[in-house]
Design a protein around this motif. Structure first.
Motif, PDB file in Angstrom:
ATOM      1  N   ASN A 139     -12.459  19.682   7.008  1.00  0.00           N
ATOM      2  CA  ASN A 139     -12.355  18.493   7.849  1.00  0.00           C
ATOM      3  C   ASN A 139     -11.596  17.374   7.150  1.00  0.00           C
ATOM      4  OD1 ASN A 139     -13.492  17.933  10.604  1.00  0.00           O
ATOM      5  ND2 ASN A 139     -15.138  19.216   9.796  1.00  0.00           N
ATOM      6  N   LYS A 140     -11.823  17.232   5.863  1.00  0.00           N
ATOM      7  CA  LYS A 140     -11.115  16.216   5.087  1.00  0.00           C
ATOM      8  C   LYS A 140      -9.620  16.548   5.014  1.00  0.00           C
ATOM      9  CE  LYS A 140     -15.165  15.060   2.259  1.00  0.00           C
ATOM     10  NZ  LYS A 140     -15.324  13.668   2.720  1.00  0.00           N
ATOM     11  N   ILE A 141      -9.309  17.824   4.883  1.00  0.00           N
ATOM     12  CA  ILE A 141      -7.903  18.263   4.853  1.00  0.00           C
ATOM     13  C   ILE A 141      -7.226  17.948   6.179  1.00  0.00           C
ATOM     14  CG2 ILE A 141      -6.411  20.302   4.763  1.00  0.00           C
ATOM     15  CD1 ILE A 141      -8.559  21.498   2.814  1.00  0.00           C
TER      16      ILE A 141
ATOM     17  N   ASN B  67     -20.103  15.625  -2.809  1.00  0.00           N
ATOM     18  CA  ASN B  67     -19.774  14.771  -1.677  1.00  0.00           C
ATOM     19  C   ASN B  67     -19.570  13.311  -2.095  1.00  0.00           C
ATOM     20  OD1 ASN B  67     -19.856  16.826   0.342  1.00  0.00           O
ATOM     21  ND2 ASN B  67     -22.091  16.780   0.244  1.00  0.00           N
ATOM     22  N   ASP B  68     -19.373  13.097  -3.398  1.00  0.00           N
ATOM     23  CA  ASP B  68     -19.099  11.752  -3.899  1.00  0.00           C
ATOM     24  C   ASP B  68     -17.766  11.257  -3.352  1.00  0.00           C
ATOM     25  OD1 ASP B  68     -21.389  12.091  -5.387  1.00  0.00           O
ATOM     26  OD2 ASP B  68     -20.334  12.551  -7.252  1.00  0.00           O
TER      27      ASP B  68
ATOM     28  N   ARG C 143     -15.106  16.499  -3.032  1.00  0.00           N
ATOM     29  CA  ARG C 143     -14.348  17.180  -1.988  1.00  0.00           C
ATOM     30  C   ARG C 143     -13.140  16.338  -1.571  1.00  0.00           C
ATOM     31  NH1 ARG C 143     -17.366  21.400   0.246  1.00  0.00           N
ATOM     32  NH2 ARG C 143     -19.575  21.385  -0.334  1.00  0.00           N
ATOM     33  N   ASP C 144     -13.287  15.014  -1.619  1.00  0.00           N
ATOM     34  CA  ASP C 144     -12.160  14.130  -1.299  1.00  0.00           C
ATOM     35  C   ASP C 144     -10.960  14.428  -2.184  1.00  0.00           C
ATOM     36  OD1 ASP C 144     -13.651  12.798   0.612  1.00  0.00           O
ATOM     37  OD2 ASP C 144     -14.076  11.056  -0.646  1.00  0.00           O
TER      38      ASP C 144
ATOM     39  N   ALA D 208      -9.433  17.906  -1.520  1.00  0.00           N
ATOM     40  CA  ALA D 208      -8.611  17.888  -0.308  1.00  0.00           C
ATOM     41  C   ALA D 208      -7.264  17.228  -0.574  1.00  0.00           C
ATOM     42  CB  ALA D 208      -9.353  17.151   0.809  1.00  0.00           C
ATOM     43  N   GLN D 209      -7.272  16.110  -1.305  1.00  0.00           N
ATOM     44  CA  GLN D 209      -6.019  15.434  -1.662  1.00  0.00           C
ATOM     45  C   GLN D 209      -5.109  16.348  -2.472  1.00  0.00           C
ATOM     46  OE1 GLN D 209      -4.485  12.521  -1.212  1.00  0.00           O
ATOM     47  NE2 GLN D 209      -6.000  11.122  -0.357  1.00  0.00           N
ATOM     48  N   THR D 210      -5.687  17.071  -3.418  1.00  0.00           N
ATOM     49  CA  THR D 210      -4.899  17.971  -4.269  1.00  0.00           C
ATOM     50  C   THR D 210      -4.280  19.097  -3.449  1.00  0.00           C
ATOM     51  OG1 THR D 210      -6.350  17.479  -6.156  1.00  0.00           O
ATOM     52  CG2 THR D 210      -4.955  19.438  -6.319  1.00  0.00           C
ATOM     53  N   LEU D 211      -5.062  19.667  -2.544  1.00  0.00           N
ATOM     54  CA  LEU D 211      -4.552  20.754  -1.700  1.00  0.00           C
ATOM     55  C   LEU D 211      -3.407  20.280  -0.811  1.00  0.00           C
ATOM     56  CD1 LEU D 211      -8.000  22.260  -0.671  1.00  0.00           C
ATOM     57  CD2 LEU D 211      -6.307  23.388  -2.122  1.00  0.00           C
ATOM     58  N   VAL D 212      -3.573  19.128  -0.190  1.00  0.00           N
ATOM     59  CA  VAL D 212      -2.544  18.619   0.711  1.00  0.00           C
ATOM     60  C   VAL D 212      -1.272  18.260  -0.057  1.00  0.00           C
ATOM     61  CG1 VAL D 212      -1.939  16.699   2.258  1.00  0.00           C
ATOM     62  CG2 VAL D 212      -4.145  17.855   2.492  1.00  0.00           C
TER      63      VAL D 212
END
Length: 215
Positions: A15-17, A150-151, A171-172, A175-179
């Protein structure tokens, strides 16, 4: 804009992605969902979906897309079917559809699952999926984070091809790293590990690219 299929879009990290892609001026997300009932949460925001089940046929799921992020997980329930075989099937579908880049969410410890104290079955599944991606003809980035929290993210990480230590990461920030890894000039045909750290994500990824250029 490049069309990005996200496997695991309904999960917490997925969802964050989706949110990051939806806010981007470069990427358009396509959420992969298993059930009709899951479409509404995305389509109500103007986000496209594709119906596909990682336990079934996914050959159609990446048609017309440019790149893929695999962020799916079975939560330990169907490790072989989803985390390993689901990923492998999506890699094969991506190769057949000439996907330009495949970004894989893996796990710290997937390089040596036999040495794990726990989660060995899960780490073997991630290892086998990673190896299949490496052996494909696809351009790829494999991201192996430590324990997910979930921090709130601070966009800073510690990154290495082999960290030699355990650690957590939000997770934030994953997600940033993946994107960011979707970009054409970032971490091509690379595998790296990440935990919480002091280096800005962009700077850490730039270093990966420099190392690859030297090699």
């Amino acid at each position: 804009m490049e069309k990005i299929v996200v496997a695991g879009a309904t999960g917490t990290t997925g969802n964050k992605i989706i949110d990051l892609l939806n806010e981007s001026q470069y990427f358009e997300p396509i959420a992969m969902v298993r059930k009709e009932s899951q479409k509404e949460q995305f389509e109500s925001r103007g986000i496209k979906t594709v119906m596909a089940d990682l336990e079934g046929d996914v050959s159609h799921s990446v048609n017309g897309a440019d790149k893929v992020i695999f962020a799916a997980g079975s939560g330990g329930k169907k490790v072989k079917e989803v985390d390993e075989q689901g990923a492998i099937k999506l890699v094969d579908a991506s190769q057949n559809s000439n996907i330009h880049k495949f970004v894989m969410l893996s796990s710290l410890g997937a390089d040596a699952p036999g040495e794990a104290d726990d989660l060995e079955e899960y780490l073997w599944a991630k290892h086998n999926a990673d190896e299949h991606l490496k052996g494909s003809k696809l351009n790829y980035t494999i991201v192996r984070p430590g324990s997910l929290t979930n921090d709130k993210g601070n966009q800073k990480i510690k990154l290495s091809s082999s960290l030699k230590e355990q650690g957590e990461i939000s997770r934030d920030d994953v997600a940033q790293t993946l994107v960011r890894s979707l970009n054409d000039d970032v971490a091509n045909k690379s595998t790296f590990e990440i935990i919480k750290g002091d280096t800005l994500i962009g700077d850490a990824l730039d270093k990966v690219q420099v190392e690859n250029s030297v090699i």
